[in-house]
Design a protein around this motif. Structure first.
Motif, PDB file in Angstrom:
ATOM      1  N   SER A  70       0.851  -1.185   0.000  1.00 44.36           N
ATOM      2  CA  SER A  70       0.000   0.000   0.000  1.00 44.36           C
ATOM      3  C   SER A  70       0.886   1.234   0.000  1.00 44.36           C
ATOM      4  O   SER A  70       1.808   1.335   0.826  1.00 44.36           O
ATOM      5  CB  SER A  70      -0.896  -0.007   1.244  1.00 44.36           C
ATOM      6  OG  SER A  70      -1.515   1.242   1.407  1.00 44.36           O
ATOM      7  N   PRO A  71       0.648   2.196  -0.893  1.00 43.30           N
ATOM      8  CA  PRO A  71       1.503   3.380  -0.929  1.00 43.30           C
ATOM      9  C   PRO A  71       1.372   4.230   0.339  1.00 43.30           C
ATOM     10  O   PRO A  71       2.309   4.910   0.723  1.00 43.30           O
ATOM     11  CB  PRO A  71       1.024   4.153  -2.150  1.00 43.30           C
ATOM     12  CG  PRO A  71      -0.218   3.508  -2.605  1.00 43.30           C
ATOM     13  CD  PRO A  71      -0.342   2.189  -1.939  1.00 43.30           C
ATOM     14  N   LYS A  72       0.237   4.136   0.995  1.00 43.57           N
ATOM     15  CA  LYS A  72       0.006   4.954   2.181  1.00 43.57           C
ATOM     16  C   LYS A  72       0.642   4.349   3.437  1.00 43.57           C
ATOM     17  O   LYS A  72       1.303   5.049   4.200  1.00 43.57           O
ATOM     18  CB  LYS A  72      -1.498   5.126   2.394  1.00 43.57           C
ATOM     19  CG  LYS A  72      -1.868   6.095   3.473  1.00 43.57           C
ATOM     20  CD  LYS A  72      -3.368   6.301   3.502  1.00 43.57           C
ATOM     21  CE  LYS A  72      -3.759   7.352   4.510  1.00 43.57           C
ATOM     22  NZ  LYS A  72      -5.205   7.572   4.530  1.00 43.57           N
ATOM     23  N   THR A  73       0.464   3.045   3.637  1.00 42.17           N
ATOM     24  CA  THR A  73       0.935   2.412   4.872  1.00 42.17           C
ATOM     25  C   THR A  73       2.206   1.605   4.695  1.00 42.17           C
ATOM     26  O   THR A  73       2.816   1.209   5.685  1.00 42.17           O
ATOM     27  CB  THR A  73      -0.147   1.474   5.435  1.00 42.17           C
ATOM     28  OG1 THR A  73      -0.378   0.420   4.494  1.00 42.17           O
ATOM     29  CG2 THR A  73      -1.432   2.227   5.721  1.00 42.17           C
ATOM     30  N   ARG A  74       2.595   1.322   3.441  1.00 39.24           N
ATOM     31  CA  ARG A  74       3.761   0.486   3.122  1.00 39.24           C
ATOM     32  C   ARG A  74       3.626  -0.934   3.673  1.00 39.24           C
ATOM     33  O   ARG A  74       4.604  -1.622   3.915  1.00 39.24           O
ATOM     34  CB  ARG A  74       5.068   1.118   3.619  1.00 39.24           C
ATOM     35  CG  ARG A  74       5.333   2.522   3.125  1.00 39.24           C
ATOM     36  CD  ARG A  74       5.349   2.669   1.650  1.00 39.24           C
ATOM     37  NE  ARG A  74       6.398   1.880   1.014  1.00 39.24           N
ATOM     38  CZ  ARG A  74       6.449   1.611  -0.270  1.00 39.24           C
ATOM     39  NH1 ARG A  74       5.511   2.046  -1.069  1.00 39.24           N
ATOM     40  NH2 ARG A  74       7.405   0.881  -0.770  1.00 39.24           N
TER      41      ARG A  74
END
Length: 91
Positions: A70-74
């Motif tokens: 996920s780009p937001k949470t990695r």
């Protein structure tokens, strides 16, 4: 509504449901691969069915086999993946 109209309406609804592609968990009663396989065998004997697969929630993989992050949470993106005995060996 006549019987013919009602039958046609039921058939349209059934066709719409069978054309859908949304993945749903069958039941908590069939949450192990052995029970799911038994259910699939019985369902196929009982009549027409579609898309009976054993799937599990797992980290999704890209074309190269790497986990999708996920780009937001990695963190790995979790979704439905096809279950195979090789992919989930017990310890």
């Amino acid at each position: 509504m006549t019987l013919a109209e009602w039958t046609e309406a039921v058939q349209r609804n059934a066709d719409a449901i069978m054309a859908g592609e949304k993945v749903k968990q069958l039941s908590a009663l069939f949450d192990t691969p052995q029970h799911a396989l038994q259910f699939i065998e019985l369902a196929k004997k009982a009549g027409a069915c579609r898309d009976l697969k054993i799937r599990c929630k797992a980290a999704l993989l890209d074309e190269k086999g790497k986990k999708i992050l996920s780009p937001k949470t990695r963190m790995p993106v979790i979704g439905w993946a096809d279950w195979t005995p090789e992919s989930h060996k017990s310890a």
